[in-house]
Design an enzyme around this catalytic site. Structure first.
Site, PDB file in Angstrom:
ATOM      1  N   TRP A 221     114.113  46.033  23.710  1.00 40.56           N
ATOM      2  CA  TRP A 221     112.863  46.464  23.082  1.00 40.56           C
ATOM      3  C   TRP A 221     112.907  47.964  22.790  1.00 40.56           C
ATOM      4  O   TRP A 221     112.595  48.401  21.675  1.00 40.56           O
ATOM      5  CB  TRP A 221     111.666  46.158  23.994  1.00 40.56           C
ATOM      6  CG  TRP A 221     110.357  46.576  23.381  1.00 40.56           C
ATOM      7  CD1 TRP A 221     109.543  45.809  22.613  1.00 40.56           C
ATOM      8  CD2 TRP A 221     109.735  47.868  23.476  1.00 40.56           C
ATOM      9  NE1 TRP A 221     108.439  46.543  22.212  1.00 40.56           N
ATOM     10  CE2 TRP A 221     108.534  47.804  22.728  1.00 40.56           C
ATOM     11  CE3 TRP A 221     110.064  49.071  24.095  1.00 40.56           C
ATOM     12  CZ2 TRP A 221     107.666  48.892  22.600  1.00 40.56           C
ATOM     13  CZ3 TRP A 221     109.214  50.170  23.970  1.00 40.56           C
ATOM     14  CH2 TRP A 221     108.028  50.076  23.236  1.00 40.56           C
ATOM     15  N   TYR A 225     112.983  49.730  19.092  1.00 37.95           N
ATOM     16  CA  TYR A 225     111.847  50.583  18.725  1.00 37.95           C
ATOM     17  C   TYR A 225     112.326  51.964  18.289  1.00 37.95           C
ATOM     18  O   TYR A 225     111.862  52.517  17.288  1.00 37.95           O
ATOM     19  CB  TYR A 225     110.897  50.694  19.918  1.00 37.95           C
ATOM     20  CG  TYR A 225     109.599  51.408  19.614  1.00 37.95           C
ATOM     21  CD1 TYR A 225     108.579  50.754  18.931  1.00 37.95           C
ATOM     22  CD2 TYR A 225     109.380  52.716  20.036  1.00 37.95           C
ATOM     23  CE1 TYR A 225     107.376  51.400  18.654  1.00 37.95           C
ATOM     24  CE2 TYR A 225     108.180  53.363  19.768  1.00 37.95           C
ATOM     25  CZ  TYR A 225     107.186  52.701  19.074  1.00 37.95           C
ATOM     26  OH  TYR A 225     106.006  53.342  18.800  1.00 37.95           O
ATOM     27  N   ASP A 241     108.388  42.067  21.650  1.00 33.67           N
ATOM     28  CA  ASP A 241     107.198  42.904  21.752  1.00 33.67           C
ATOM     29  C   ASP A 241     105.934  42.058  21.894  1.00 33.67           C
ATOM     30  O   ASP A 241     105.711  41.108  21.128  1.00 33.67           O
ATOM     31  CB  ASP A 241     107.091  43.780  20.495  1.00 33.67           C
ATOM     32  CG  ASP A 241     105.892  44.702  20.535  1.00 33.67           C
ATOM     33  OD1 ASP A 241     105.957  45.725  21.225  1.00 33.67           O
ATOM     34  OD2 ASP A 241     104.879  44.376  19.885  1.00 33.67           O
TER      35      ASP A 241
END
Length: 287
Positions: A221, A225, A241
């Site tokens: 994640w 990101y 997410d």
């Protein structure tokens, strides 16, 4: 110094400003009367920028910086941060083939993917946000800024510090700010990794996600990101997410598993990151 940054319309300034306002760190960023202001730091240089929607297809910038030699670098960073060079028409044509995304894109055709001023700052924000709310993460970022940031003399009210340099953060006891020791070690490790590889967060560099995943405490994640908002990889997609999963639940009535979302997003390549921004924005409007 006044600058004008042109873009290809459409551009949803209100969405961009809302995103930045919700994540503004006290002492480093302000949003007042439609104007986003922040402190900036480059090697040996400190200053401030204020950005607002101009007349026509452009953003206006007020720059306070003592060294004109760094202005081209500042312009480049601002263009990435505000996503001014994206070919929206190309992404729209591709993603609108999905009946879920088509009406969302039509509703907000000028939506952009917010970038970041600085890679280390964005990486710290991402790690601080692991498993806590945005509000709590911003509060921690404010404590970090006040403790380790460089004081700034600014003519913009509310801007008091510049984000700390990697050399300071690599040796700081960041867990003392009120986070798990493991997270503090991850943050210090990120700063050290940047010292070891100054191009760690360089936009467009090949293999960026793999380098991030090799670092202690950086999972899928966080890496995705950072890839989306700093490396400017429009295919960056944090499929696990919670917000993305929730958006599908709100829009379609069924919450998918992370693996199911990842499989569905294959059809959105190479613009999965823009699809993610569309879905995140739809959720904020639903709430």
């Amino acid at each position: 110094m006044r600058l004008t940054l042109a873009y290809q319309p459409p551009y949803d300034w209100n969405a961009m400003l809302g995103f930045l306002a919700a994540r503004a760190v006290v002492g480093m960023e302000t949003v007042v009367d439609g104007v986003y202001s922040r402190s900036i730091g480059l090697p040996g240089v400190q200053g401030t920028v204020s950005v607002w929607a101009g007349v026509g297809d452009a953003l206006e910038v007020e720059l306070d910086c003592p060294d004109p030699a760094v202005v081209p670098e500042i312009i480049q960073r601002l263009r990435r941060m505000f996503d001014l060079d994206t070919d929206l028409a190309l992404m729209h044509r591709h993603l609108a083939n999905d009946p879920l995304l088509a009406p969302l894109i039509a509703e907000r055709p000028g939506l952009r993917v917010p970038g970041a001023w600085d890679g280390l700052e964005l990486a710290f924000r991402a790690v601080l946000g692991q498993q806590i709310t945005v509000v709590a993460a911003i509060r921690l970022a404010g404590k970090l800024l006040a403790q380790y940031g460089a004081p700034l003399r600014s003519r913009v009210p509310g801007l008091t510090h510049v984000f700390p340099e990697a050399g300071v953060l690599a040796t700081a006891d960041l867990a003392a700010l009120g986070m798990p020791k493991s997270r503090g070690r991850t943050l210090s490790g990120l700063a050290q990794a940047l010292l070891d590889d100054p191009l760690l967060f360089e936009p467009g560099r090949a293999g960026g996600v793999a380098r991030l995943l090799a670092l202690h405490g950086i999972g899928e994640w966080t890496a995705q990101y950072i890839a989306l908002r700093q490396l400017r990889d429009m295919d960056g997609f944090p499929h696990g997410d919670v917000g993305l999963l929730r958006s599908l639940e709100v829009l379609e009535g069924v919450r998918p598993a992370a693996r199911e979302l990842a499989d569905r997003a294959e059809a959105w390549r190479p613009f999965r990151g823009y699809a993610a921004q569309v879905l995140w924005t739809s959720l904020s409007r639903a709430d």
